[in-house]
Scaffold this motif. Structure first.
Motif, PDB file in Angstrom:
ATOM      1  N   ALA A 213      42.042  42.182  46.886  1.00  0.00           N
ATOM      2  CA  ALA A 213      42.526  40.802  46.826  1.00  0.00           C
ATOM      3  C   ALA A 213      41.491  39.854  46.237  1.00  0.00           C
ATOM      4  CB  ALA A 213      42.921  40.330  48.223  1.00  0.00           C
ATOM      5  N   TYR A 214      40.203  40.205  46.338  1.00  0.00           N
ATOM      6  CA  TYR A 214      39.151  39.298  45.882  1.00  0.00           C
ATOM      7  C   TYR A 214      38.520  39.737  44.563  1.00  0.00           C
ATOM      8  CZ  TYR A 214      39.385  37.032  50.433  1.00  0.00           C
ATOM      9  OH  TYR A 214      39.807  36.342  51.546  1.00  0.00           O
ATOM     10  N   THR A 215      39.140  40.667  43.864  1.00  0.00           N
ATOM     11  CA  THR A 215      38.613  41.067  42.561  1.00  0.00           C
ATOM     12  C   THR A 215      38.896  39.989  41.527  1.00  0.00           C
ATOM     13  OG1 THR A 215      40.671  42.259  42.117  1.00  0.00           O
ATOM     14  CG2 THR A 215      38.829  43.539  43.010  1.00  0.00           C
ATOM     15  N   LEU A 216      38.026  39.902  40.533  1.00  0.00           N
ATOM     16  CA  LEU A 216      38.165  38.878  39.504  1.00  0.00           C
ATOM     17  C   LEU A 216      39.258  39.247  38.510  1.00  0.00           C
ATOM     18  CD1 LEU A 216      34.428  38.082  38.675  1.00  0.00           C
ATOM     19  CD2 LEU A 216      36.022  36.678  39.981  1.00  0.00           C
ATOM     20  N   ASP A 217      39.926  38.223  37.988  1.00  0.00           N
ATOM     21  CA  ASP A 217      40.902  38.402  36.919  1.00  0.00           C
ATOM     22  C   ASP A 217      40.285  37.961  35.597  1.00  0.00           C
ATOM     23  OD1 ASP A 217      42.868  39.269  38.707  1.00  0.00           O
ATOM     24  OD2 ASP A 217      43.436  37.194  39.177  1.00  0.00           O
ATOM     25  N   GLY A 218      41.000  38.216  34.519  1.00  0.00           N
ATOM     26  CA  GLY A 218      40.551  37.741  33.220  1.00  0.00           C
ATOM     27  C   GLY A 218      39.619  38.717  32.527  1.00  0.00           C
TER      28      GLY A 218
END
Length: 205
Positions: free
Chosen positions: A27-32
């Motif tokens: 849930a806390y992984t970075l996007d982009g």
């Protein structure tokens, strides 16, 4: 160097918490473009480096660090988001931020109390990089991540993150100001000595 010692020991705890969080929830992984596996690899890769930089503090004050970690864990349990549907994972995220908050002020104190060797490029680079990095984090929590009551798991996590990030930015800016003021002072002192030496040589001739 300001990066070594207490700051690195605290950053080590924060990095270990982030690795545990990555193993527990996505849930806390970075996007982009900077998301995916790259941040996870970096978090794991930095662990041995932080251990080497902070090992003296770990040996010298293990009980003090244990109390600090316990206090940060207690704070995180009482103030955390609700993104992972897992209270332990959500608390790990705030726990890492809490340790980073404490590390920033340890960094400021080391910058104020420890003399950096003349010509230490790594210290100057760190003092330039840390405020920039923290400014991005502060901008994200103040502008890019909107408050939502449904994302509050316990306490005041949004306030803790926003105030904490701004306080860290202030600490890193203060450390940078102290460092570069010392560099300028040293340069002025060196110029004064050189000028005095040239005048003395001219008089002797």
């Amino acid at each position: 160097a300001p990066l070594a010692g207490e700051p690195s020991a605290l950053w080590l705890g924060a990095a270990a918490a982030r690795v545990a969080l990555l193993l527990r929830s996505e849930a806390y992984t970075l996007d982009g473009p900077l998301g995916g596996n790259l941040p996870s690899v970096c978090e794991v890769a930095v662990l041995p480096i932080l251990f080497l930089l902070g090992r003296d503090t770990l040996r010298r004050a293990p009980f003090t660090l244990a109390w600090v970690v316990a206090a940060a864990a207690c704070f995180a349990r009482r103030n955390h988001l609700s993104l992972a549907d897992d209270a332990h994972a959500d608390a790990l995220f705030l726990f890492a931020h809490s340790l980073e908050f404490l590390a920033s002020f340890a960094y400021l104190l080391r910058s104020a109390l420890i003399d950096v060797p003349r010509g230490d490029v790594s210290a100057g680079f760190a003092h330039l990089l840390m405020p920039v990095q923290q400014a991005l984090a502060a901008y994200y929590w103040l502008q890019a991540f909107d408050f939502s009551p449904t994302l509050v798991g316990a306490g005041l996590p949004f306030e803790a993150l926003q105030i904490g990030c701004c306080a860290q930015l202030g600490a890193y800016l203060g450390a940078s100001a102290l460092h570069f003021a010392e560099v300028l002072d040293r340069n002025e002192a060196s110029d004064g000595l050189a000028l005095g030496g040239s005048h003395a040589g001219a008089v002797a001739m």
